[in-house]
Design a protein around this motif. Structure first.
Motif, short mmCIF file in Angstrom:
data_model
loop_
_atom_site.label_atom_id
_atom_site.label_comp_id
_atom_site.label_asym_id
_atom_site.label_seq_id
_atom_site.Cartn_x
_atom_site.Cartn_y
_atom_site.Cartn_z
N GLY A 133 -4.18 -4.83 -6.34
CA GLY A 133 -3.09 -4.25 -5.57
C GLY A 133 -3.42 -2.87 -5.03
N PRO A 155 8.93 2.62 -3.28
CA PRO A 155 7.54 2.65 -3.77
C PRO A 155 6.79 3.95 -3.47
N PHE A 177 5.35 -3.25 -8.26
CA PHE A 177 5.85 -4.27 -7.34
C PHE A 177 6.13 -5.55 -8.13
N SER A 178 7.17 -6.25 -7.75
CA SER A 178 7.53 -7.46 -8.48
C SER A 178 8.32 -8.40 -7.58
N TRP A 199 11.99 -7.31 -7.49
CA TRP A 199 12.30 -6.24 -6.53
C TRP A 199 12.34 -6.80 -5.11
N MET A 200 11.39 -7.67 -4.77
CA MET A 200 11.34 -8.27 -3.44
C MET A 200 12.60 -9.10 -3.19
N ILE A 233 3.28 -5.98 1.38
CA ILE A 233 4.23 -5.77 0.28
C ILE A 233 4.51 -7.10 -0.42
N LEU A 270 1.62 -7.77 -2.70
CA LEU A 270 1.69 -6.87 -3.85
C LEU A 270 2.72 -7.36 -4.87
N CYS A 271 3.83 -7.91 -4.35
CA CYS A 271 4.86 -8.45 -5.25
C CYS A 271 4.40 -9.74 -5.91
N SER A 302 0.97 -2.73 -10.27
CA SER A 302 1.41 -1.34 -10.32
C SER A 302 0.45 -0.53 -9.45
N ARG A 356 8.51 -5.91 -13.70
CA ARG A 356 7.92 -7.25 -13.76
C ARG A 356 8.84 -8.27 -14.42
#
Length: 464
Positions: free
Chosen positions: A261, A371, A379-380, A383-384, A422, A425-426, A431, A463
């Motif tokens: 990431g 972020p 990122f998770s 969150w997305m 993004i 990354l999710c 991290s 996460r």
């Protein structure tokens, strides 16, 4: 009927069947609800069936169908877990593979590009492709000077297939939208269509890849294979080993996912500043994690590198990323609503005919810039999903305000690449010290004063 027209008819029939299938399942769901099943249960089952058919059909085809599927696949992390789970593996396959061309067809393309004695260029050539994607497939080979190479062979009729598929998909874009909350599918399809000629031009791709390879030749973090030879419909580059990013997403350790990431974010922001080009196809199939240092020897995870492939779609930004991006982010982090609003209006993100409350605009942006607010952000998928739901829900203030904002054409590709990155990354659940990368590489973005820094984002919570 020749093979090419027959294949075109088959492709069109499969794609045309998708909206019919959606309509049929809608009728099925109505019958279920009349029969006493709950709306939530029926809605979930309907969406699962729709997604299953969509990605199965896209995976069977090459051209624009698969290109669209790959672009859509990075937003899988925005879907509710109970929907994303059943077909995550199917989405991953879209990033890496498609049914291969027969060896005879491949030989014909090579003969046309390199001449009837094309085999003289190679000491070895593997007929079975090592990878297959939207407009071409890759064969492993050994060049006549002993170098291991990747030979990308363009599918005959790839241009017609791209345009035909994307035209078909555009006709029922509204039906595809609900599959990925917050994602406007129609502009995505339009943009893919607009870049067909660039995608098919291997000379342009070779030029872009050489520029990246030169710039990153001695880079400790990123490796770009150099171009060995380019011909009509054929591109030969140095071979690159490594762990596909899709495997890191599925099976990587926390440390490996964090490293991947961080390197992905570093490449996204640094490459445009260093090369004047934006790599515009950031799906996991185009990246490898290399478990070695710059000297080629085995290294600890902290020294692993990122391998980058496929430069067929790039945006040419000779001055780097527009400074408006960095300046607006810095002002938003400082909480200066009036200045952010003025900058967005000046750049065309707010039309002259529209009046908005600056504080409301800052509230809309605040979760998106989270972020960059902290030293390290986890990122998770959770969150997305939260961000997608906030923007997609017609009842939310964010949705209402977002509909009044405008995305200037010059920012369209930058916006999609950023969102796609993004999304990856999710998927990684990485991290990342995003603010550090932006401070180093994004024009107009100044590092925040350390006294005002919030504590690191709670990775365990992110996460969850």
């Amino acid at each position: 009927m020749s093979d090419l027209p027959r294949r075109a008819v088959t492709r069109t029939a499969k794609l045309a069947a998708l909206p019919l299938g959606f309509a049929g399942r809608a009728t099925w769901s109505l019958g279920k609800r009349i029969g006493g099943y709950s709306a939530d249960l029926v809605g979930s089952e309907l969406q699962q069936r729709t997604a299953d058919q969509l990605f199965r059909v896209l995976g069977e085809l090459k051209g624009g169908a698969m290109k669209f599927g790959q672009a859509l696949s990075v937003f899988e992390s925005a879907l509710p877990e109970d929907l994303a789970g059943p077909y995550r593996a199917t989405l991953t396959k879209l990033q890496e593979a498609a049914p291969p061309l027969p060896a005879g067809t491949v030989h014909g393309v090579l003969a046309e590009a390199l001449g009837p004695d094309w085999r003289a260029y190679f000491d070895e050539f593997e007929d079975k492709p090592s990878a297959a994607a939207s407009i071409g497939q890759v064969h492993r080979a050994v060049w006549h000077d002993g170098r291991e190479v990747a030979v990308k062979v363009q599918y005959p009729g790839a241009g017609e297939a791209l345009l035909s598929d994307l035209g078909q998909l555009g006709r029922f874009a509204l039906l595809l939208g609900p599959l990925v909350p917050g994602m406007d599918v129609k502009p995505l399809i339009a943009e893919l269509r607009a870049r067909v000629s660039e995608e098919l031009d291997y000379a342009l791709e070779a030029e872009a890849q050489r520029a990246y390879a030169r710039e990153f030749a001695d880079d400790p973090d990123v490796l770009v294979p150099d171009v060995v030879h380019q011909g009509e419909g054929v591109l030969v580059t140095e071979w690159m080993e490594g762990v596909p990013l899709a495997e890191v997403i599925a099976e990587g350790t926390e440390q490996e996912r964090d490293r991947a990431g961080q390197l992905l974010a570093r490449f996204l922001f640094s490459a445009t500043e260093r090369t004047g080009l934006l790599h515009a196809d950031p799906h996991p199939g185009n990246f490898r994690l290399l478990p070695e240092g710059p000297d080629g020897t085995e290294a600890s995870v902290e020294r692993w590198r990122l391998g980058v492939l496929d430069f067929g779609t790039v945006d040419r930004l000779p001055e780097g990323l527009p400074p408006t991006i960095g300046s607006a982010l810095r002002l938003a982090l400082d909480g200066d609503a009036e200045a952010v609003y003025g900058l967005l209006r000046e750049e065309g993100f707010v039309r002259e005919s529209v009046e908005l409350e600056p504080e409301s605009v800052l509230d809309y942006l605040d979760p998106i810039i989270e972020p960059a607010r902290v030293e390290t952000f986890g990122f998770s998928r959770a969150w997305m999903r939260e961000q997608a739901a906030r923007i997609a829900d017609p009842r939310s203030p964010a949705h209402q305000l977002g509909r009044q904002l405008n995305l200037p054409p010059s920012y369209l590709l930058i916006h999609r690449v950023t969102l796609s990155t993004i999304g990856v990354l999710c998927q990684l659940g990485a991290s990342v010290r995003l603010r550090d990368e932006m401070a180093d590489w994004v024009p107009g973005f100044a590092p925040s004063d350390s006294a005002g820094v919030e504590p690191p984002h709670d990775v365990a919570d992110a996460r969850a």
